[in-house]
Design a protein around this motif. Structure first.
Motif, PDB file in Angstrom:
ATOM      1  N   ALA A  18       0.810  -1.224   0.000  1.00  0.00           N
ATOM      2  CA  ALA A  18       0.000   0.000   0.000  1.00  0.00           C
ATOM      3  C   ALA A  18       0.837   1.265   0.000  1.00  0.00           C
ATOM      4  CB  ALA A  18      -0.948  -0.013   1.192  1.00  0.00           C
ATOM      5  N   CYS A 175       8.427   5.965  -2.062  1.00  0.00           N
ATOM      6  CA  CYS A 175       7.457   5.544  -3.057  1.00  0.00           C
ATOM      7  C   CYS A 175       6.074   6.068  -2.699  1.00  0.00           C
ATOM      8  CB  CYS A 175       7.397   4.017  -3.148  1.00  0.00           C
ATOM      9  SG  CYS A 175       8.675   3.365  -4.222  1.00  0.00           S
ATOM     10  N   ASN A 364       0.517  11.499   5.315  1.00  0.00           N
ATOM     11  CA  ASN A 364       0.838  10.400   4.409  1.00  0.00           C
ATOM     12  C   ASN A 364       0.366   9.051   4.924  1.00  0.00           C
ATOM     13  OD1 ASN A 364       1.968  11.451   2.015  1.00  0.00           O
ATOM     14  ND2 ASN A 364       3.793  12.069   3.158  1.00  0.00           N
ATOM     15  N   GLN A 369      -5.364  10.172   4.470  1.00  0.00           N
ATOM     16  CA  GLN A 369      -5.567  10.364   3.021  1.00  0.00           C
ATOM     17  C   GLN A 369      -7.023  10.079   2.651  1.00  0.00           C
ATOM     18  OE1 GLN A 369      -2.524   7.583   1.903  1.00  0.00           O
ATOM     19  NE2 GLN A 369      -1.005   9.179   1.448  1.00  0.00           N
ATOM     20  N   ASN A 377       0.212  11.557  -2.517  1.00  0.00           N
ATOM     21  CA  ASN A 377       0.982  11.690  -1.286  1.00  0.00           C
ATOM     22  C   ASN A 377       1.292  13.165  -1.075  1.00  0.00           C
ATOM     23  OD1 ASN A 377       1.836   8.678  -2.045  1.00  0.00           O
ATOM     24  ND2 ASN A 377       2.304   9.038   0.118  1.00  0.00           N
TER      25      ASN A 377
HETATM   26  C1  LIG Z   1       2.222   7.465   0.299  1.00  0.00           C
HETATM   27  O1  LIG Z   1       0.941   7.027   0.719  1.00  0.00           O
HETATM   28  C2  LIG Z   1       0.891   5.613   0.882  1.00  0.00           C
HETATM   29  C3  LIG Z   1      -0.557   5.210   1.102  1.00  0.00           C
HETATM   30  O2  LIG Z   1      -1.023   5.678   2.318  1.00  0.00           O
HETATM   31  C4  LIG Z   1       1.796   5.238   2.024  1.00  0.00           C
HETATM   32  O3  LIG Z   1       1.785   3.842   2.204  1.00  0.00           O
HETATM   33  C5  LIG Z   1       3.209   5.670   1.686  1.00  0.00           C
HETATM   34  O4  LIG Z   1       4.060   5.425   2.779  1.00  0.00           O
HETATM   35  C6  LIG Z   1       3.240   7.154   1.377  1.00  0.00           C
HETATM   36  N1  LIG Z   1       4.561   7.528   0.908  1.00  0.00           N
HETATM   37  C7  LIG Z   1       5.292   8.443   1.519  1.00  0.00           C
HETATM   38  C8  LIG Z   1       6.600   8.746   0.929  1.00  0.00           C
HETATM   39  O5  LIG Z   1       4.915   9.041   2.505  1.00  0.00           O
END
Ligand SMILES: *[C@@H]1O[C@H](CO)[C@@H](O)[C@H](O)[C@H]1NC(C)=O
Ligand SMILES: *[C@@H]1O[C@H](CO)[C@@H](O)[C@H](O)[C@H]1NC(C)=O
Ligand SMILES: *[C@@H]1O[C@H](CO)[C@@H](O)[C@H](O)[C@H]1NC(C)=O
Ligand SMILES: *[C@@H]1O[C@H](CO)[C@@H](O)[C@H](O)[C@H]1NC(C)=O
Ligand SMILES: *[C@@H]1O[C@H](CO)[C@@H](O)[C@H](O)[C@H]1NC(C)=O
Ligand SMILES: *[C@@H]1O[C@H](CO)[C@@H](O)[C@H](O)[C@H]1NC(C)=O
Ligand SMILES: *[C@@H]1O[C@H](CO)[C@@H](O)[C@H](O)[C@H]1NC(C)=O
Ligand SMILES: *[C@@H]1O[C@H](CO)[C@@H](O)[C@H](O)[C@H]1NC(C)=O
Ligand SMILES: *[C@@H]1O[C@H](CO)[C@@H](O)[C@H](O)[C@H]1NC(C)=O
Ligand SMILES: *[C@@H]1O[C@H](CO)[C@@H](O)[C@H](O)[C@H]1NC(C)=O
Length: 566
Positions: A18, A175, A364, A369, A377
Motif C-alpha cells: 500500500a 514511493c 501520508n 488520506q 501523497n
Molecule cells: C504514500 O501514501 C501511501 C498510502 O497511504 C503510504 O503507504 C506511503 O508510505 C506514502 N509515501 C510516503 C513517501 O509518505
C-alpha cells in the motif's frame, strides 16, 4: 529551511504494501461559480479539528484540465459559521504547501512527535471561517495527473515508475503517488498563478454559498509577499468587469507575514540583518572578512544589486533568473555556509526542529488520506513548481508587489505587513523598508507603539496609519503564529473586524494613526540564541521563547538543501 520536506522523506519507514494512494471514490461533486467543478467530502471530527461542533470539508477545485487545487475548509469555532467572515490562507515558496500554515501555524490542530493530533487554542478559525488552498497545481495535495513514483533524495526530482510497484532500490525512499511534474501543468510566475487562484475561490464559493459572504479576507506569508498583492489586485480587476456567472469577491483585508516583496531591498537586508545595523539579538555573526565578502557580493560591480537592477530595467526571463540565482547563491547563502543557522529563525542552528514537522507523516497515512479525499501523497515543498518559477526569475522581480499594495489601500482594503524579528529569510529590516515604499497616506509620520494583548505581555510593536500597518513581532521566526500565537490571533481578529492592531479597541478609519518613535528600538539580547543543535523531539515554549529542556542525547540528521520562502 531549505526544504523541510526532505527530512521526513529521508526518514520514512519502508512499508511492504500500500505505498500508493488509491483514487477516492466518495467525493461529492458540485459546480461552483463559473461552472467550475468542485469535488469534496466532509472530514470526520478528530482529523485535525477535534471540536465536534466545528465542521470541516476538503477536496479539489478543478481549475483547468489536469489542474486540481486542494482545499481544506474549517468552520469558525464558537459562533455561527454562516455569519462568520471567510478568510483564505496560502503559504509561499513558490511551491510551499498551505498545510504548513494549517498544521504548524494557525490551523485548528498540530501533530506531536508521537503522531497525535492536538487542538490549537489560538487557531484562526476561532475568529473566522478558514480555507487553506494548495496552489499552484502540484503543490502539497494539489495534483496534475497522479503518477506512481519516488523522490530522488539527491535532486528532489520526481522519478516516475512504470506501475504501482515499488522497486527494492526505492523502497526505503519515498514511493508513493505524486503529481506529474509537467511545467505546463502549473504556473511559472505570480502573475500566471493569479487566474487559477481566482478560479479556486469561485469554485469553492459556488459550492459553499453558506460560507461565502460578501466580505472576504486574505492571509499569507513569505513568498505570499508576491502572491498577496498581485492575486488580490487581480481579484479587484475581475470585480470591475465581472464575468457572467462569477461572484464579486469583496476583499476587506490582506495580511502578509514575513513577505518577500522587493528583491533589491530584501537581498540587501541580508547584510543589514547580519552586519549593519544588525539584528536585535545582540549577535553579529560575521567577522570583517565575511562581512566584506557579503558587501562585495551585493554591491560590487556586476554583482547582485547591479544584476537585479538590470532585471528590473530589462526584465527578460534569462536576466532575472540569472540575477536571482546569483543573489541566492552569493548573498543569501553566505549565512548558510558560514553559520549553519536556520534562515527562518536566526536563534536556532540547523537542523531546527521548530516548527514541528510531524504532520508530514500524518498526512501520508492511509487513514488521513482517505478522510480528506487525497489523490496524491503529501509533499511540503514542490520541486517542480520551484523550478517552473525559477525559469521566469519571478523571485528576483518586484512583480508589482509594492504598487499593488498601494492600489489595494486606495480601493479601501486593509493591508497589514507583519514580521517576526528573528527571521533572516524575509527579515523585518527589509520588510520595514518595503513598508515605507508603499507610501500609505499618513504612514510617514506615524510612529511605533506597543501591541497590547490579554496575556499582558508585549509581543511586539505596530506602526499604523488608517488601514495600513507594519508590525514587528519579538522573539519570532518566519512563521509568526507558531512562535507568538497569542498576538498573532489577536492581530488577525482585530484586523478582520476593522480595528487597530495596537489595542483592538479603536476603529482603524482614515484618521487613525499611531503616535510614537519612528524606529522600533526594543532589543531582545542574545539569551534565547541557541549555540547547540536542538533535540529533534524538543517542544517550543512560547513563554520562555526557547526550547523546553529534553533529557536525552541528540542526533544530527541529514538535510536536503532547497530554497523555499514558505
Ligand atoms: C504514500 O501514501 C501511501 C498510502 O497511504 C503510504 O503507504 C506511503 O508510505 C506514502 N509515501 C510516503 C513517501 O509518505
Ligand atoms: C522522538 O520521538 C519518537 C516518538 O516518540 C521516538 O520514536 C524517537 O526515538 C524520538 N527521537 C529521539 C531522538 O529522541
Ligand atoms: C478557541 O476555541 C477553542 C474551541 O472552542 C477554545 O477551547 C479556546 O479556548 C479558544 N481560544 C481562545 C483564545 O479563545
Ligand atoms: C506536458 O503537458 C502538455 C499539456 O498537457 C502536453 O502537451 C505535453 O506533451 C506534456 N509534456 C510531457 C513531457 O508529457
Ligand atoms: C543596509 O546597509 C546598507 C549598506 O550599509 C545601507 O546603505 C542601507 O541604508 C541599510 N539599510 C537599512 C534598512 O538599514
Ligand atoms: C551577547 O550579548 C552580550 C551583551 O550585549 C554581548 O556582550 C556578547 O558579546 C553577546 N554574545 C555574542 C556571542 O555575540
Ligand atoms: C572569518 O570567519 C571565517 C568563517 O568562519 C573563517 O574561515 C576566517 O578564518 C575568519 N577570518 C578571520 C580573519 O578571523
Ligand atoms: C511561462 O508560462 C507561460 C504561460 O503558460 C508561457 O507562455 C511561458 O512561455 C512560460 N515561460 C517560460 C520561461 O517557460
Ligand atoms: C512598551 O513595552 C516595553 C516592553 O517591551 C516597555 O518597557 C515599555 O514601557 C512599553 N511602553 C509603553 C509606552 O507602554
Ligand atoms: C514553559 O516554561 C515555563 C518556565 O520554565 C514552564 O513553567 C512552563 O510549564 C513551560 N510551558 C510549556 C507549555 O512547556
Amino acid at each position: 529551511m531549505r526544504s523541510i520536506s526532505w527530512i521526513t522523506l529521508l526518514g520514512a519507514i519502508p512499508t511492504i504494501k500500500a505505498q500508493f494512494v488509491p483514487a477516492p471514490t466518495d467525493l461529492i461533486e458540485k459546480k461552483g461559480y463559473l461552472d467550475i467543478p468542485v469535488r469534496y467530502k466532509e472530514v470526520p471530527t478528530g482529523i485535525c479539528e477535534t471540536d465536534p461542533n466545528t465542521k470541516s470539508f476538503s477536496g479539489y477545485v478543478d481549475v483547468a484540465e489536469d489542474q486540481h487545487l486542494f482545499f481544506w475548509f474549517f468552520e469558525a469555532r464558537n459562533q455561527n459559521p454562516e455569519t462568520a467572515p471567510l478568510t483564505v490562507w496560502i503559504n509561499g515558496g513558490p511551491g510551499s504547501s498551505s498545510m504548513i500554515g494549517l498544521f504548524q501555524e494557525n490551523g485548528p490542530c498540530g501533530v506531536d512527535s508521537d503522531g497525535n493530533v492536538y487542538s490549537n487554542p489560538y487557531s484562526w478559525n476561532n475568529a473566522s471561517n478558514m480555507i487553506y488552498i494548495d496552489q499552484p497545481t502540484q503543490v502539497g495535495l494539489s495534483y496534475s495527473i497522479p503518477v506512481p513514483g519516488y523522490i530522488d533524495p539527491s535532486t528532489g526530482d520526481l522519478i516516475v515508475l512504470p506501475s504501482n510497484t515499488c522497486p527494492d532500490y526505492a523502497a526505503d525512499l519515498s514511493c508513493g503517488t505524486y503529481p506529474y511534474g509537467n511545467a505546463s501543468l502549473t504556473a511559472n510566475s505570480t502573475a500566471n498563478a493569479a487566474p487559477y487562484f481566482y478560479r479556486a475561490l469561485q469554485g469553492f464559493m459556488g459550492a459553499f454559498p453558506q460560507y461565502s459572504r460578501e466580505s472576504f479576507h486574505f492571509t499569507t506569508e513569505s513568498y505570499g509577499g508576491h502572491y498577496g498583492p498581485v492575486f488580490n489586485e487581480y481579484i479587484e480587476e475581475q470585480n470591475k468587469c465581472l464575468q457572467q456567472g462569477a461572484k464579486k469577491i469583496s476583499l476587506e483585508s490582506v495580511l502578509i507575514g514575513n513577505g518577500w516583496y522587493d528583491p533589491i531591498v530584501q537581498y540587501a537586508a541580508y547584510y543589514n540583518f547580519t552586519v549593519s545595523p544588525g539584528n536585535t539579538y545582540d549577535y553579529l555573526p560575521f567577522n570583517d572578512s565575511i562581512a566584506s565578502l557579503l558587501y562585495n557580493n551585493l554591491w560590487g560591480p556586476g554583482n547582485c544589486i547591479d544584476q537585479l537592477n538590470d532585471c528590473a530595467a530589462r526584465g527578460t526571463d534569462e536576466i532575472c533568473s540569472i540575477a536571482d540565482n546569483f543573489c541566492a547563491n552569493h548573498v543569501e547563502n553566505i549565512y548558510d555556509i558560514y553559520l549553519g543557522r536556520d534562515e527562518y529563525d536566526f536563534r536556532e542552528l540547523t537542523p531546527d526542529p521548530f516548527p514541528y514537522e510531524f504532520y508530514v507523516d500524518y498526512l501520508n497515512t492511509p487513514e488521513v488520506q482517505a478522510a480528506i479525499g487525497a489523490y496524491v501523497n503529501f509533499t511540503e515543498g514542490s520541486e517542480s513548481v520551484g523550478n517552473a518559477f525559477a525559469t521566469t526569475g519571478d523571485d528576483g522581480r518586484i512583480a508589482n508587489t509594492v504598487e499593488d499594495l498601494g492600489k489595494l489601500l486606495a480601493q479601501g482594503v486593509s493591508v497589514v505587513m507583519y514580521t517576526g524579528d528573528a527571521d533572516y529569510n524575509c527579515n523585518w529590516l527589509g520588510g520595514q523598508e518595503v513598508a515605507s515604499m508603499v507610501d500609505a497616506p499618513g504612514y510617514s509620520n506615524a510612529g511605533y507603539v506597543n501591541i497590547t494583548t490579554d496575556d499582558g505581555v508585549v509581543h511586539g510593536q505596530v506602526r499604523q496609519a488608517g488601514k495600513f500597518a507594519f508590525v514587528r513581532i519579538y522573539e519570532s521566526g518566519h512563521e509568526v503564529p507558531f512562535y507568538q500565537p497569542v498576538v498573532a490571533l489577536s492581530m488577525f481578529e482585530r484586523v478582520i473586524n476593522g480595528y487597530d492592531v495596537a489595542t483592538g479597541k479603536v476603529k482603524a478609519n482614515s484618521k487613525y494613526k499611531t503616535v510614537g518613535p519612528a524606529e522600533s528600538t526594543y532589543r531582545e539580547g542574545n539569551s534565547t540564541i541557541q549555540w547547540d543543535v536542538v533535540d529533534p523531539n524538543a517542544t517550543y515554549n512560547t513563554t520562555t521563547n526557547e526550547p523546553n529542556p529534553v533529557a536525552r542525547s541528540m542526533k544530527r540528521s541529514a538535510q536536503h538543501a532547497r530554497r523555499f520562502k514558505p
